[in-house]
Scaffold this motif. Structure first.
Motif, PDB file in Angstrom:
ATOM      1  N   ASN A   1     -22.959  33.555  34.374  1.00 23.47           N
ATOM      2  CA  ASN A   1     -23.466  33.203  33.042  1.00 23.47           C
ATOM      3  C   ASN A   1     -22.319  33.368  32.043  1.00 23.47           C
ATOM      4  O   ASN A   1     -21.856  34.464  31.773  1.00 23.47           O
ATOM      5  CB  ASN A   1     -24.637  34.131  32.697  1.00 23.47           C
ATOM      6  N   GLU A   2     -21.864  32.245  31.491  1.00 21.72           N
ATOM      7  CA  GLU A   2     -20.656  32.284  30.657  1.00 21.72           C
ATOM      8  C   GLU A   2     -20.799  33.216  29.454  1.00 21.72           C
ATOM      9  O   GLU A   2     -19.819  33.783  28.975  1.00 21.72           O
ATOM     10  CB  GLU A   2     -20.287  30.875  30.168  1.00 21.72           C
ATOM     11  N   HIS A   3     -22.033  33.361  28.970  1.00 21.91           N
ATOM     12  CA  HIS A   3     -22.229  34.219  27.793  1.00 21.91           C
ATOM     13  C   HIS A   3     -22.150  35.694  28.175  1.00 21.91           C
ATOM     14  O   HIS A   3     -21.610  36.514  27.432  1.00 21.91           O
ATOM     15  CB  HIS A   3     -23.547  33.884  27.113  1.00 21.91           C
ATOM     16  N   LEU A   4     -22.668  36.027  29.365  1.00 19.08           N
ATOM     17  CA  LEU A   4     -22.536  37.406  29.839  1.00 19.08           C
ATOM     18  C   LEU A   4     -21.078  37.708  30.168  1.00 19.08           C
ATOM     19  O   LEU A   4     -20.585  38.813  29.910  1.00 19.08           O
ATOM     20  CB  LEU A   4     -23.431  37.645  31.062  1.00 19.08           C
TER      21      LEU A   4
ATOM     22  N   TRP B   1     -18.543  36.464  28.704  1.00 14.68           N
ATOM     23  CA  TRP B   1     -17.896  36.638  27.392  1.00 14.68           C
ATOM     24  C   TRP B   1     -18.134  38.052  26.873  1.00 14.68           C
ATOM     25  O   TRP B   1     -17.207  38.738  26.432  1.00 14.68           O
ATOM     26  CB  TRP B   1     -18.466  35.602  26.425  1.00 14.68           C
ATOM     27  N   LEU B   2     -19.380  38.508  26.941  1.00 17.29           N
ATOM     28  CA  LEU B   2     -19.699  39.864  26.488  1.00 17.29           C
ATOM     29  C   LEU B   2     -18.996  40.906  27.363  1.00 17.29           C
ATOM     30  O   LEU B   2     -18.497  41.914  26.868  1.00 17.29           O
ATOM     31  CB  LEU B   2     -21.214  40.086  26.528  1.00 17.29           C
TER      32      LEU B   2
ATOM     33  N   ARG C   1     -24.721  35.594  21.622  1.00 15.99           N
ATOM     34  CA  ARG C   1     -24.392  35.425  23.048  1.00 15.99           C
ATOM     35  C   ARG C   1     -25.536  35.896  23.942  1.00 15.99           C
ATOM     36  O   ARG C   1     -25.782  35.350  25.010  1.00 15.99           O
ATOM     37  CB  ARG C   1     -23.121  36.209  23.384  1.00 15.99           C
TER      38      ARG C   1
ATOM     39  N   ALA D   1     -27.345  33.709  26.595  1.00 19.17           N
ATOM     40  CA  ALA D   1     -27.370  34.160  27.997  1.00 19.17           C
ATOM     41  C   ALA D   1     -28.797  34.104  28.542  1.00 19.17           C
ATOM     42  O   ALA D   1     -29.033  33.668  29.670  1.00 19.17           O
ATOM     43  CB  ALA D   1     -26.818  35.579  28.104  1.00 19.17           C
TER      44      ALA D   1
ATOM     45  N   MET E   1     -29.792  30.614  29.148  1.00 16.39           N
ATOM     46  CA  MET E   1     -29.115  30.111  30.339  1.00 16.39           C
ATOM     47  C   MET E   1     -29.754  30.673  31.608  1.00 16.39           C
ATOM     48  O   MET E   1     -29.939  29.953  32.592  1.00 16.39           O
ATOM     49  CB  MET E   1     -27.644  30.509  30.265  1.00 16.39           C
TER      50      MET E   1
END
Lengths: 296, 296
Positions: free
Chosen positions: A203-206, A208-209, B281, B285, B288
């Motif tokens: 998951n790209e957002h996770l 990132w975080l 985010r 996430a 997603m």
């Protein structure tokens, strides 16, 4: 070689099995008569095939002479254990705790005792008092906290087998700090989103975080953020099928180790670590929403 | 007074009921023949007592002369509606959209039309095509976007009754920005933790995160952070039993309005808004993780 393992939790049982596989004669020291009895009946059983390994169990107060002692209790039980180890001046003591909060406790003994610190890359999951599972892959890293005698050095080298691969590290601080960074990234995120470790990569957002948390932790602990980020991603990959201990603690409404992980990092700095604060507060909020907290 | 309401969603139906209660003659303009039929059969029903209110329904293409028109469609449907309003030069048009993204769309009309903007403090929940519920308490705030004629001013004042209390605001920017701050605090936090609004007041860690989000949003939108924080807390209290729309969207695996809320704030600044980024985010996430996103 005779190995004593203090603690019949997930890490203690798994270490007992892996060392038994390697031909060592292992005794696990436990707190409860019941667990001692169960283990002595049939040894320790390893998931997934439930093969039994001939591990012996004794109560903590029956602690005997061993060639080496590994201490696999939670950090907050360490102060009960240390007085029992006072007389073990010449044999290696390997401490397998998470976080870095136990260093203060150990520090007064480091000139008199042969002390080492160990961290595991994989997870251990206890099914019952005599059944355990290894989750994920990886090795055990060990670094000495005190100056080791030649005999102790030899003993440590004999401990490693293909069933229990060890990496000897030069720098205990770096080793523990690195593990702490890994925990500070993986644990709160997987717990907050209730996902397997692999979600952090998928998951790209996770992701990132995760990188933000890694950067902040590295800044405080004085590690290279780029190198550590590569290590975090490798560990996530090696344990991708795991639900982290914190993820499971939140799911079960148990108290988490957030204070020893993100809480420790926040306390170590005057800087405003915003991503780490958000993660820390989130886990505290979830603990609070769960109502009364059970210790495990 | 004859009031036309464009949009048969939650806000449109609830506004229709509240204005009918106040003695106005309300027509709701809908897209589907089926909904038109249902409403004309028995009016609009208000939860919790399911009392019916005599609201008339017509299709959007049947739009007639009204004394005032309220536009209660989602922001992304506004561009379909605006051409139909071209000829309504002299009557007040009140736009009830969330966020601030629609201002650009409206701006070219503001010299030629009598335009106002409205925001609701309470929530509206649609049960079916002709049944609606008001969730939480509060008023409708209205501010004019263009210079209003004396007639338009009179019309607006006639709209307000005890069933539809209105506050007329001087400054439309301040009003919309204030509402955006409220949304930027309540929505992502309640969605991330899947809690009722009241949790933000009851859980000290969520309260802490809420204040951080409020501070960051105020900084970007140029509002006083202290005043806004008092307003956020009041709105949370007034809607404490509500699950926010974003909370429900995440639960149902639907696309959220995060882009129009936190996403809008992030785009408006060069600064590193860390708490807002974490919240943004997190919701991305979760969207997603839910896999394919359904629009509602």
């Amino acid at each position: 070689m005779k190995v004593g393992i203090i603690g019949g939790g997930a890490v203690g049982l798994l270490t007992a099995v892996n060392l038994t596989k390697g031909g060592h004669q292992v005794t696990v020291y436990v707190r409860r008569e019941e667990q001692k009895h169960e283990i002595n009946k049939g040894g320790v059983s390893l998931v997934p095939d439930y093969k039994n390994f001939p591990v012996r169990a004794l109560l903590l107060e029956e602690l005997r002479k061993e060639d080496i002692i590994m201490i696999a209790v939670k950090q907050y039980h360490l102060s009960d254990i240390l007085p029992r180890l006072q007389s073990y001046l010449n044999i290696p003591l390997i401490f397998l705790q998470n976080g870095m909060g136990h260093l203060e406790l150990l520090s007064p003994l480091k000139d008199s005792h042969q002390m080492l610190l160990g961290v595991l890359e994989y997870g251990a999951l206890k099914h019952d008092d005599y059944t355990v599972e290894q989750t994920g892959k990886g090795i055990c890293r060990i670094a000495s906290l005190s100056e080791l005698s030649a005999t102790s050095n030899q003993t440590i080298h004999k401990l490693a087998t293909s069933s229990y691969p060890i990496n000897l590290e030069e720098d205990w601080y770096h080793m523990l700090a690195q593990k702490l960074v890994v925990n500070a990234v993986i644990n709160p995120l997987t717990a907050l989103f209730q996902v397997k470790n692999e979600s952090l990569l998928e998951n790209e957002h996770l992701l990132w975080l995760a990188e933000k948390l890694c950067q902040e932790a590295c800044e405080v602990l004085g590690l290279s953020s780029g190198k550590s980020w590569e290590i975090v991603k490798r560990i996530v990959y090696q344990t991708k099928e795991n639900y982290s201990s914190m993820c499971k603690d939140i799911e079960a409404g148990r108290r988490t180790e957030i204070e020893a992980i993100s809480g420790y990092i926040l306390k170590k700095t005057q800087c405003d670590l915003v991503y780490t604060s958000f993660a820390y507060r989130s886990i505290k909020a979830l603990e609070m929403n769960a109502g009364g907290l059970k210790d495990d």
